[in-house]
Design an enzyme around this catalytic site. Structure first.
Site, PDB file in Angstrom:
ATOM      1  N   ASP A  16       0.774  -1.345   0.079  1.00  0.00           N
ATOM      2  CA  ASP A  16      -0.032   0.094   0.120  1.00  0.00           C
ATOM      3  C   ASP A  16       0.826   1.339   0.030  1.00  0.00           C
ATOM      4  OD1 ASP A  16      -2.286   1.506   0.008  1.00  0.00           O
ATOM      5  OD2 ASP A  16      -2.680   1.320   2.282  1.00  0.00           O
ATOM      6  N   HIS A  33       2.496   3.496  -9.126  1.00  0.00           N
ATOM      7  CA  HIS A  33       2.227   2.106  -9.366  1.00  0.00           C
ATOM      8  C   HIS A  33       3.412   1.342  -9.905  1.00  0.00           C
ATOM      9  CE1 HIS A  33      -1.633   2.035  -7.442  1.00  0.00           C
ATOM     10  NE2 HIS A  33      -2.248   2.804  -8.653  1.00  0.00           N
ATOM     11  N   LEU A 127      11.111 -20.491  -5.104  1.00  0.00           N
ATOM     12  CA  LEU A 127      10.357 -19.565  -4.390  1.00  0.00           C
ATOM     13  C   LEU A 127       8.945 -19.851  -5.207  1.00  0.00           C
ATOM     14  CD1 LEU A 127       9.699 -16.988  -2.648  1.00  0.00           C
ATOM     15  CD2 LEU A 127      10.120 -15.798  -4.413  1.00  0.00           C
TER      16      LEU A 127
HETATM   17  C1  FPP Z   1      -1.915   0.148  -3.365  1.00  0.00           C
HETATM   18  O1  FPP Z   1      -1.477   1.603  -3.439  1.00  0.00           O
HETATM   19  C2  FPP Z   1      -1.529  -0.532  -4.315  1.00  0.00           C
HETATM   20  C3  FPP Z   1      -2.504  -1.457  -5.266  1.00  0.00           C
HETATM   21  C4  FPP Z   1      -3.791  -0.854  -5.210  1.00  0.00           C
HETATM   22  C5  FPP Z   1      -1.836  -1.937  -6.325  1.00  0.00           C
HETATM   23  C6  FPP Z   1      -0.644  -2.578  -5.774  1.00  0.00           C
HETATM   24  C7  FPP Z   1       0.127  -2.910  -7.346  1.00  0.00           C
HETATM   25  C8  FPP Z   1       1.332  -2.874  -7.559  1.00  0.00           C
HETATM   26  C9  FPP Z   1       2.512  -2.866  -6.742  1.00  0.00           C
HETATM   27  C10 FPP Z   1       1.801  -2.797  -9.046  1.00  0.00           C
HETATM   28  C11 FPP Z   1       1.059  -3.840  -9.665  1.00  0.00           C
HETATM   29  C12 FPP Z   1       1.704  -5.420  -9.597  1.00  0.00           C
HETATM   30  C13 FPP Z   1       1.134  -6.558 -10.039  1.00  0.00           C
HETATM   31  C14 FPP Z   1       1.577  -7.663  -9.813  1.00  0.00           C
HETATM   32  C15 FPP Z   1      -0.153  -6.160 -11.020  1.00  0.00           C
HETATM   33  P1  FPP Z   1      -2.471   2.743  -3.548  1.00  0.00           P
HETATM   34  O2  FPP Z   1      -2.997   3.070  -4.756  1.00  0.00           O
HETATM   35  O3  FPP Z   1      -3.630   2.307  -2.698  1.00  0.00           O
HETATM   36  O4  FPP Z   1      -1.768   3.834  -2.547  1.00  0.00           O
HETATM   37  P2  FPP Z   1      -2.405   4.920  -1.571  1.00  0.00           P
HETATM   38  O5  FPP Z   1      -3.115   4.231  -0.289  1.00  0.00           O
HETATM   39  O6  FPP Z   1      -1.336   5.920  -1.342  1.00  0.00           O
HETATM   40  O7  FPP Z   1      -3.638   5.779  -2.490  1.00  0.00           O
END
Ligand code: FPP
Length: 238
Positions: A16, A33, A127
């Site tokens: 997150d 992202h 892994l």
């Molecule tokens: C949360 O950050 C993250 C996500 C919703 C997506 C996680 C995705 C990745 C790390 C990249 C994609 C990886 C794959 C394997 C598909 P947020 O957007 O909720 O951050 P915020 O809380 O600061 O808004």
């Protein structure tokens, strides 16, 4: 004599903070992202080096569809990009890829890439890398209940025999141990529908670090914190 410090076998991560990382820099959320993918690559390499057996990450939740279309499309594009650019290297490194979640909701092209990557890497054992994608644990449990009910309806077994083990056997992944350690970055202190069943005895670590800043050192510190915890699984040591 000091007891040998046990490393977790299975670490799960809620990645997150990508959006906030980007916002802090005046960048669009998707840039966060993209950096999240870099952090994920670093983390996979670190888990291999640290000889962990299983890494599970929350890539896209069933609730993430409610984000603006542009962000959802961007995340789907990033997922395809990751599958295209990283699977061969993961395979060479001996990584078995498994994806959990509702595949019906995913774009057919991405679904095909996931199917092929799982087939390609199925025999690897260095892994096991589990990506939860279009995943929610309540939905996973409801699916398990449906599958069990179908078998009961067919007369395959008596409802009285339904046990926690049986429910476990009907989850997406029945053959892997539960996570020992769940890490959430980004400062929130909740599980957000991630591995609710499987986290019954997991140690939980919540970090303020935003996911794009996550690295091997932070993972190692979390493992050390895990090793300081006293895991009793509801029992008392004699
Ligand atoms: C949360 O950050 C993250 C996500 C919703 C997506 C996680 C995705 C990745 C790390 C990249 C994609 C990886 C794959 C394997 C598909 P947020 O957007 O909720 O951050 P915020 O809380 O600061 O808004």
């Amino acid at each position: 004599m000091e007891e040998e410090k046990k490393s977790p076998k299975h670490v799960a991560i809620i990645m997150d903070g990508n959006g906030r990382w980007a916002k802090e820099r005046g960048l669009p959320r998707l840039k966060g992202h993209e950096q999240g993918i870099e952090a994920l690559r670093r983390t996979v390499r670190a888990t291999i080096d640290l000889k962990l057996e299983i890494l599970t990450v929350f890539g896209f939740s069933t609730e993430n569809w409610n984000r603006p279309t542009r962000e959802v499309n961007g995340l789907m594009r990033l997922a395809k990009y990751f599958m295209k650019t990283d699977v061969d290297e993961l395979h060479r490194a001996g990584v078995r890829l498994r994806v959990i979640g509702n595949r019906d909701g995913i774009d057919p092209k991405l679904r095909h890439m996931i199917d092929e990557a799982e087939k390609l890497t199925a025999d690897n054992r260095q892994l096991t890398f589990v990506v939860a994608f279009n995943y929610g644990c309540r939905q996973e449990i409801a699916r398990a209940v449906r599958r069990i009910a179908e078998k009961v309806a067919k007369g395959l077994f008596d409802p009285k025999t339904i046990s926690a083990e049986m429910v476990q056997q009907h989850l997406y992944i029945a053959d892997l141990p539960d996570p020992d350690l769940i890490i959430r970055t980004g400062g929130e202190i909740r599980l957000s529908n991630f591995l609710l069943w499987q986290s019954a005895y997991a140690e939980l670590i919540f970090l303020d670090t935003l996911w794009p800043d996550f690295d091997r050192n932070i993972l190692q510190q979390a493992i050390e914190e895990f090793q300081r915890r006293d895991r009793r699984f509801g029992c008392v040591k004699a």
